[in-house]
Design a protein around this motif. Structure first.
Motif, mmCIF file in Angstrom:
data_model
loop_
_atom_site.group_PDB
_atom_site.id
_atom_site.type_symbol
_atom_site.label_atom_id
_atom_site.label_comp_id
_atom_site.label_asym_id
_atom_site.label_seq_id
_atom_site.Cartn_x
_atom_site.Cartn_y
_atom_site.Cartn_z
ATOM 1 N N LEU A 48 6.493 3.382 -6.914
ATOM 2 C CA LEU A 48 6.806 2.059 -7.445
ATOM 3 C C LEU A 48 6.619 1.002 -6.360
ATOM 4 O O LEU A 48 6.996 1.216 -5.199
ATOM 5 N N TYR A 49 6.041 -0.123 -6.761
ATOM 6 C CA TYR A 49 5.790 -1.218 -5.822
ATOM 7 C C TYR A 49 6.195 -2.547 -6.443
ATOM 8 O O TYR A 49 6.103 -2.735 -7.673
ATOM 9 N N TYR A 50 6.620 -3.478 -5.570
ATOM 10 C CA TYR A 50 6.682 -4.863 -6.007
ATOM 11 C C TYR A 50 5.263 -5.397 -6.105
ATOM 12 O O TYR A 50 4.396 -5.045 -5.303
ATOM 13 N N ASN A 51 5.029 -6.251 -7.069
ATOM 14 C CA ASN A 51 3.702 -6.817 -7.301
ATOM 15 C C ASN A 51 3.465 -7.983 -6.335
ATOM 16 O O ASN A 51 4.093 -9.036 -6.468
ATOM 17 N N PRO A 52 2.576 -7.848 -5.356
ATOM 18 C CA PRO A 52 2.380 -8.906 -4.358
ATOM 19 C C PRO A 52 1.843 -10.206 -4.928
ATOM 20 O O PRO A 52 1.938 -11.248 -4.258
ATOM 21 N N GLY A 53 1.266 -10.172 -6.138
ATOM 22 C CA GLY A 53 0.651 -11.369 -6.696
ATOM 23 C C GLY A 53 1.604 -12.315 -7.374
ATOM 24 O O GLY A 53 1.189 -13.404 -7.804
#
Length: 644
Positions: free
Chosen positions: A182-187
């Motif tokens: 799982l990742y935070y969305n950098p955009g």
């Protein structure tokens, strides 16, 4: 009991720095032995300035804590042992992971307590680990760089494993799953602001020396998978027509804005990143390196070269985890390339070193050579832009497989080193009131000053190389005293260091030659203790009957350097005391015996003569019972004074 009455002759000296010009007042005050800026060739094996650090990784309990659920005392003891290891290896900084998976090693108002502390995300560990770690590091004069992973939320993609209050669950649109993680969305601009806020909470509340991001930006490519951010690009892409350029810009915005916020809040805090070691290959971009590996610019959208050229960061630590001669990514080729990138900028270059590969099974045969890591640092010497190294990770520094790290220490870390200065701040004033006093186990150097830390040197004031490199640097401290446990030739000099490591001119000191009084010897059970005579020195003295046997009372102290010393004794006199008391002096040429008539001449210092003494801590003067004369032999106090 030893009475401390010691001062070293300390001269006013100036740092060997062609750009440093003494003021007229200081030049007038300086004695004839003031150092000129004489030419001196630094020894590359003992650099004065060099960052030496190790990463302490918390994710998956790689280094610390060693496992979840440890008690507070056990966790703290483990961390202290890591810091003690760093000191033992003559490192001067640690880079500690405090936000490994969108969680916190401090009571953060933004994110939950890390699962790597207790085993359960969101559970209070019972203390503030970050406050504890910073205090313990500074107590050892180690810089503390807080290491944050910006985008990674979890090493799995099961939302139910996150605590219910986790921001990634509270804001479903902020996250995406990719490659089983799982990742935070950098955009998403709100995500970028949130990540900065979470990091800045630690910066503003804790006395950290640096903020450190690693190589994890957009996720590393997984075959057959696509990052699910097309909708985000459509919403926030603006004028960008290429999603890759947009992704790089998202990372660039985080780097630039975070650096600005850090420096606005605390100008002394360094902002650094340790990116993947290859920016781009020359076959793709003529500005790239002569390599053929993964390109972080294209694969994870990390434009690390631009961060340097734009001056958005204070330091860069590319992870050059390959051996010298590796065809796809030669360590020597990349070190030269990164040196060229930082040349002419204000960005410091440190190298990320793969201690984890050295001697490990399954690694390339080059890593089975104990000298591989040491050879990396020897290669660094050819690039003045390289100002230090960071080792991954702490457990591999400790493991020291095949003696690889021991060789690094013996080849390159024989002396302490100061951290390279950052920025343009002025140096603090020079310390004052410097004194040096023999104590049990060495010589205690003390001073007053307003520096963040201090460097202590020992050497000949006439030596033009006194401050050029670390050959005369014996230690650093954040306190105002330092104990030299291995005294040797030379006088002591102290400089003050500011928060960003600018160094003052060397200390000046007053006083005469070295002198120490030792009041009360170590003596056997046959020796009595009395306070009868008013001619005594101090509270009491020792006495014994003469015998035809060796049973001396010894006066033990530290002689700071080999040379000539006047040795004097103090005793109370009495007509009934011994007329030929033997006094033993442990001279460099062998033990010398001087007899003293203790029936007269008491209550004052009586000279035994001048002797050449060796440096060190040892029994210097003894009072023997082996005499044919009658009457008590007396052992009260001795005074040793340098005459050279």
């Amino acid at each position: 009991m030893t009475r401390l009455a010691a001062l070293f002759a300390l001269v006013l000296t100036f740092l060997v720095n062609p750009a440093a010009v003494p003021t007229a007042a200081s030049a007038a005050a300086a004695p004839a032995t003031t150092l000129a800026t004489a030419a001196c060739v630094p020894d590359p094996a003992t650099p004065k300035r060099q960052l030496r650090a190790m990463w302490i990784s918390s994710v998956a309990n790689i280094d610390w804590p060693s496992r979840t659920g440890l008690s507070v005392s056990a966790q703290q003891a483990e961390f202290r042992s890591w810091l003690d290891l760093a000191v033992q290896k003559r490192l001067n900084a640690v880079v500690v992971q405090v936000r490994p998976t969108a969680d916190a090693f401090w009571p953060s108002p933004y994110e939950p307590w890390s699962q790597w502390l207790t085993g359960t995300q969101g559970t209070d560990p019972g203390y503030d680990p970050l406050a504890f770690m910073v205090a313990e590091a500074h107590a050892r004069n180690l810089e503390f760089h807080a290491w944050f992973n910006p985008y990674r939320v979890a090493n799995h993609d099961d939302l139910t494993k996150l605590v219910a209050t986790h921001p990634a669950r509270q804001n479903p649109g902020w996250r995406f799953a990719y490659g089983g993680k799982l990742y935070y969305n950098p955009g998403i601009p709100a995500v970028r602001a949130f990540i900065q806020d979470a990091i800045m909470d630690a910066v503003t509340r804790y006395d950290v020396d640096g903020v450190h991001l690693d190589d994890y930006f957009y996720p590393y490519p997984v075959s057959g998978q696509t990052i699910p951010d097309a909708a985000t690009f459509a919403q926030y892409g603006g004028a960008f027509t290429d999603i890759a350029d947009w992704r790089r810009d998202n990372v660039n915005l985080l780097v630039r804005e975070l650096g600005q916020r850090i420096h606005a809040a605390k100008a002394h805090v360094a902002f650094g990143i340790s990116p993947f070691g290859i920016w781009r290959n020359a076959s793709t971009d003529p500005l790239g390196s002569r390599t053929s590996g993964l390109q972080s610019y294209d694969a994870i959208y990390a434009d690390s070269r631009r961060w340097v050229k734009q001056g958005w960061i204070d330091y860069l630590t590319p992870q050059l985890y390959w051996h010298i001669g590796f065809a796809a990514a030669d360590y020597a080729v990349l070190t030269a390339w990164w040196s060229e990138v930082v040349r002419g900028t204000n960005v410091q270059l440190f190298i990320g070193q793969a201690a984890y590969r050295a001697g490990a099974s399954g690694q390339d045969p080059a890593w089975q050579d104990p000298a591989e890591l040491s050879d990396h640092l020897r290669d660094n010497r050819g690039h003045p832009e390289v100002q230090g190294d960071v080792y991954f990770s702490a457990k591999d520094v400790r493991a020291d497989r095949i003696g690889s790290f021991s060789l690094v220490v013996s080849d390159h870390y024989r002396r302490p080193a100061l951290i390279p200065p950052r920025g343009t701040a002025s140096a603090p004033p020079s310390p004052t009131g410097v004194s040096a006093t023999p104590v049990s186990g060495g010589v205690k150097v003390s001073w007053q000053g307003s520096g963040t830390a201090y460097a202590v040197y020992r050497g000949d004031p006439a030596d033009p190389c006194l401050f050029t490199d670390a050959r005369n640097l014996i230690g650093t401290t954040r306190g105002t005293s330092f104990t030299d446990t291995s005294p040797g030739p030379g006088t002591y000099h102290v400089t003050a260091l500011g928060r960003t490591h600018q160094e003052s001119a060397a200390s000046s000191g007053g006083g005469g030659p070295f002198s120490v009084i030792v009041d009360g010897p170590a003596a056997g059970s046959a020796w009595g203790t009395s306070a009868y005579s008013t001619q005594r020195y101090g509270a009491d003295y020792r006495f014994a009957d003469p015998v035809a046997a060796s049973d001396p009372a010894w006066f033990r102290t530290t002689v700071p350097q080999a040379g000539a010393y006047r040795v004097e004794v103090w005793y109370p006199a009495n007509a009934g005391y011994n007329s030929a008391t033997p006094h033993l002096v442990a001279a460099a040429s062998g033990t010398q015996t001087v007899t003293v008539d203790q029936r007269a001449g008491g209550g004052q210092w009586r000279s035994l003569g001048t002797f050449t003494l060796n440096a060190g801590t040892y029994n210097v003067v003894g009072v023997s019972r082996w005499t044919s004369a009658t009457g008590y032999v007396i052992a009260d106090a001795v005074r040793i004074t340098a005459t050279g």
